[in-house]
Write an enzyme that holds these catalytic residues in place. Sequence first.
Site, PDB file in Angstrom:
ATOM      1  N   LYS A  25       0.845  -1.196   0.000  1.00  0.00           N
ATOM      2  CA  LYS A  25       0.000   0.000   0.000  1.00  0.00           C
ATOM      3  C   LYS A  25       0.887   1.255   0.000  1.00  0.00           C
ATOM      4  O   LYS A  25       0.642   2.190  -0.775  1.00  0.00           O
ATOM      5  CB  LYS A  25      -0.879   0.021   1.263  1.00  0.00           C
ATOM      6  CG  LYS A  25      -1.579   1.353   1.492  1.00  0.00           C
ATOM      7  CD  LYS A  25      -2.402   1.352   2.761  1.00  0.00           C
ATOM      8  CE  LYS A  25      -1.682   1.893   3.965  1.00  0.00           C
ATOM      9  NZ  LYS A  25      -1.472   3.344   3.965  1.00  0.00           N
ATOM     10  N   ASN A  26       1.900   1.253   0.874  1.00  0.00           N
ATOM     11  CA  ASN A  26       2.685   2.474   1.025  1.00  0.00           C
ATOM     12  C   ASN A  26       3.621   2.721  -0.148  1.00  0.00           C
ATOM     13  O   ASN A  26       4.304   3.744  -0.187  1.00  0.00           O
ATOM     14  CB  ASN A  26       3.460   2.445   2.342  1.00  0.00           C
ATOM     15  CG  ASN A  26       2.533   2.696   3.525  1.00  0.00           C
ATOM     16  OD1 ASN A  26       1.349   2.993   3.341  1.00  0.00           O
ATOM     17  ND2 ASN A  26       3.058   2.580   4.723  1.00  0.00           N
ATOM     18  N   ARG A  95      -4.229   9.996   3.799  1.00  0.00           N
ATOM     19  CA  ARG A  95      -3.134  10.954   3.891  1.00  0.00           C
ATOM     20  C   ARG A  95      -2.197  10.887   2.679  1.00  0.00           C
ATOM     21  O   ARG A  95      -1.593  11.892   2.285  1.00  0.00           O
ATOM     22  CB  ARG A  95      -2.346  10.706   5.176  1.00  0.00           C
ATOM     23  CG  ARG A  95      -1.260  11.722   5.368  1.00  0.00           C
ATOM     24  CD  ARG A  95      -0.571  11.596   6.687  1.00  0.00           C
ATOM     25  NE  ARG A  95       0.675  12.329   6.649  1.00  0.00           N
ATOM     26  CZ  ARG A  95       0.816  13.571   7.052  1.00  0.00           C
ATOM     27  NH1 ARG A  95      -0.202  14.208   7.547  1.00  0.00           N
ATOM     28  NH2 ARG A  95       1.977  14.178   6.964  1.00  0.00           N
ATOM     29  N   ASP A 119      -5.081  12.673  12.620  1.00  0.00           N
ATOM     30  CA  ASP A 119      -5.053  11.240  12.413  1.00  0.00           C
ATOM     31  C   ASP A 119      -5.038  10.627  13.805  1.00  0.00           C
ATOM     32  O   ASP A 119      -4.582  11.249  14.750  1.00  0.00           O
ATOM     33  CB  ASP A 119      -3.743  10.911  11.673  1.00  0.00           C
ATOM     34  CG  ASP A 119      -3.813   9.598  10.946  1.00  0.00           C
ATOM     35  OD1 ASP A 119      -3.930   8.579  11.634  1.00  0.00           O
ATOM     36  OD2 ASP A 119      -3.743   9.608   9.718  1.00  0.00           O
ATOM     37  N   ASP A 308       4.662   0.785  11.992  1.00  0.00           N
ATOM     38  CA  ASP A 308       3.416   0.151  11.557  1.00  0.00           C
ATOM     39  C   ASP A 308       3.250  -1.271  12.097  1.00  0.00           C
ATOM     40  O   ASP A 308       2.175  -1.854  11.962  1.00  0.00           O
ATOM     41  CB  ASP A 308       3.334   0.138  10.020  1.00  0.00           C
ATOM     42  CG  ASP A 308       3.018   1.530   9.468  1.00  0.00           C
ATOM     43  OD1 ASP A 308       2.704   2.435  10.266  1.00  0.00           O
ATOM     44  OD2 ASP A 308       3.082   1.703   8.238  1.00  0.00           O
TER      45      ASP A 308
HETATM   46  C1  UD1 Z   1       4.505   6.869   6.116  1.00  0.00           C
HETATM   47  C2  UD1 Z   1       3.574   5.685   6.034  1.00  0.00           C
HETATM   48  C3  UD1 Z   1       3.182   5.200   7.414  1.00  0.00           C
HETATM   49  C4  UD1 Z   1       4.419   4.931   8.235  1.00  0.00           C
HETATM   50  C5  UD1 Z   1       5.349   6.140   8.227  1.00  0.00           C
HETATM   51  C6  UD1 Z   1       6.651   5.893   8.941  1.00  0.00           C
HETATM   52  C7  UD1 Z   1       2.353   6.038   4.013  1.00  0.00           C
HETATM   53  C8  UD1 Z   1       1.048   6.346   3.358  1.00  0.00           C
HETATM   54  N1  UD1 Z   1       2.382   6.070   5.326  1.00  0.00           N
HETATM   55  O1  UD1 Z   1       3.781   7.931   6.722  1.00  0.00           O
HETATM   56  O2  UD1 Z   1       2.422   4.007   7.278  1.00  0.00           O
HETATM   57  O3  UD1 Z   1       4.020   4.660   9.564  1.00  0.00           O
HETATM   58  O4  UD1 Z   1       5.648   6.529   6.883  1.00  0.00           O
HETATM   59  O5  UD1 Z   1       7.300   4.776   8.406  1.00  0.00           O
HETATM   60  O6  UD1 Z   1       3.336   5.726   3.355  1.00  0.00           O
HETATM   61  N2  UD1 Z   1       6.618  14.909  10.290  1.00  0.00           N
HETATM   62  C9  UD1 Z   1       6.681  16.252  10.563  1.00  0.00           C
HETATM   63  N3  UD1 Z   1       6.655  17.140   9.524  1.00  0.00           N
HETATM   64  C10 UD1 Z   1       6.557  16.738   8.242  1.00  0.00           C
HETATM   65  C11 UD1 Z   1       6.496  15.356   7.955  1.00  0.00           C
HETATM   66  C12 UD1 Z   1       6.544  14.451   9.006  1.00  0.00           C
HETATM   67  O7  UD1 Z   1       6.764  16.646  11.722  1.00  0.00           O
HETATM   68  O8  UD1 Z   1       6.532  17.598   7.342  1.00  0.00           O
HETATM   69  C13 UD1 Z   1       6.656  13.938  11.400  1.00  0.00           C
HETATM   70  C14 UD1 Z   1       5.324  13.197  11.539  1.00  0.00           C
HETATM   71  O9  UD1 Z   1       4.388  13.939  12.289  1.00  0.00           O
HETATM   72  C15 UD1 Z   1       5.753  11.925  12.220  1.00  0.00           C
HETATM   73  C16 UD1 Z   1       7.157  11.672  11.663  1.00  0.00           C
HETATM   74  O10 UD1 Z   1       7.583  12.921  11.115  1.00  0.00           O
HETATM   75  O11 UD1 Z   1       5.842  12.108  13.614  1.00  0.00           O
HETATM   76  C17 UD1 Z   1       7.237  10.595  10.603  1.00  0.00           C
HETATM   77  O12 UD1 Z   1       6.333  10.876   9.559  1.00  0.00           O
HETATM   78  P1  UD1 Z   1       6.581  10.404   8.068  1.00  0.00           P
HETATM   79  O13 UD1 Z   1       7.827   9.585   7.978  1.00  0.00           O
HETATM   80  O14 UD1 Z   1       6.454  11.593   7.195  1.00  0.00           O
HETATM   81  O15 UD1 Z   1       5.347   9.418   7.836  1.00  0.00           O
HETATM   82  P2  UD1 Z   1       4.321   9.437   6.654  1.00  0.00           P
HETATM   83  O16 UD1 Z   1       5.016   9.624   5.361  1.00  0.00           O
HETATM   84  O17 UD1 Z   1       3.183  10.311   7.001  1.00  0.00           O
END
Ligand code: UD1
Length: 419
Positions: A25-26, A95, A119, A308
Amino acid sequence: MASLDRFRVVGGAHLRGEVTVTGAKNSVLKLMAASLLASGKTTITNVPEIADVNIMSDLLTRLGCSVEHKGSVLTIDVPETPGHRADYDLVRKMRASINVLGPLVARVGQAEVALPGGDAIGSRGLDFHIKGLETLGAKAHIEHGYVIAEAPNGLVGAAIELDFPSVGATENIMTAAVLANGVTTIDNAAREPDLVDLGEFLISMGAKIQGLGTPLITITGVTQLHPTTHATIADRIITGTWAFAAAMTRGDITIHGARAQDLELPLEKLASAGAIVTSTADGIRVRMDTRPQAIDVSTLPYPGFPTDLLPMVIALNAIADGHSLVTENVFESRFMFVNELIRLGAHISVDGHHASIDGVNELSGAPVEATDIRAGAGLILAALVSEGETTIDQAFHVDRGYPNFAEQLCQLGAQVSRE
Ligand code: UD1
């Protein structure tokens, strides 16, 4: 989006048999979004049958693409000039919609993407995404609930350093930088296998990318990309879920298509819990004959233990022999579902980012509710080792990430139905 569907699970089965892992999915959602980078027909294979793929298809259709979905093959025909607005009614459901931001700014010169909002696992900011695009020369701001980004004269390569190796931010920056003028470096980039899959997809479209899977990604912009054909990488989180299911139910599952190299740490942890993990010709086999030993786990960005799989490791520890400490380091709060496990009789206390777990001999079935995809899967695993019957409400969360989960569990000997 919410539905009244629920899973009904009668605990007690030892899961035995074979499963085949579908595409991640991701990864697939990001490949779909990145197809916007080239006009013409891109084909993605090994596409899982999950609700999120349909949501992303709707979003791409609204941006002017024609999307055709036949079995596990998806064809996306991207117009010469795609639209640039991703509306809230679709973005709020998923998202990963935010992944159209980078490709649209790079290709169309503008993007308006609704803010995905909160979320159940934490606030999940977008500051790194926006700052990254600004460093590449886009003008970006937030207005009326939308991220509005513009780069009418194109993007310019730049050096970007992320404060945290965010998967989503690395993806949006990479999918913008591929069409920027000049060289972009992303330092402290995410290294997740799904992101490597996206990078390889972009390379097959003609992008120039080096350092995938390392903390320093270098992208040399090109003026144009072409459509491609690409097979989605196997889902490591589903693989991990089956591996935990085998261990928890003292079962024996052969997982075809599993990529053990993407799950080194979780498989090591399972081995220290007492599971026997072996390689097979096309995947892995996980067996367990005894009650699991409690395992301490801290989640971290890849190659650390994946956040996850946190619900699965907490579910395993809930019935393990001994005490364990599980720490969440990636998201603000991922412990909401712990209250549901407590309803099944688990002994868990949460303090900030830590869950302290005293394993019990057996859980007992009760009505619970899934709060997100992975929590839902973790609760189903817990229900499999609970005495009696458990219902898990909000089944749609699980549908977002696990194709035909109930059917597959039944094939392995579980008693699971949907109502
Ligand atoms: C993706 C995955 C999710 C997985 C995560 C970490 C998808 C659709 N989702 O989520 O299943 O759990 O990676 O492996 O692929 N953050 C900020 N600012 C930003 C971006 C992120 O503060 O601009 C923080 C987030 O709040 C979080 C952390 O960074 O605490 C990690 O987030 P991120 O790695 O971006 O996860 P996603 O891409 O949302």
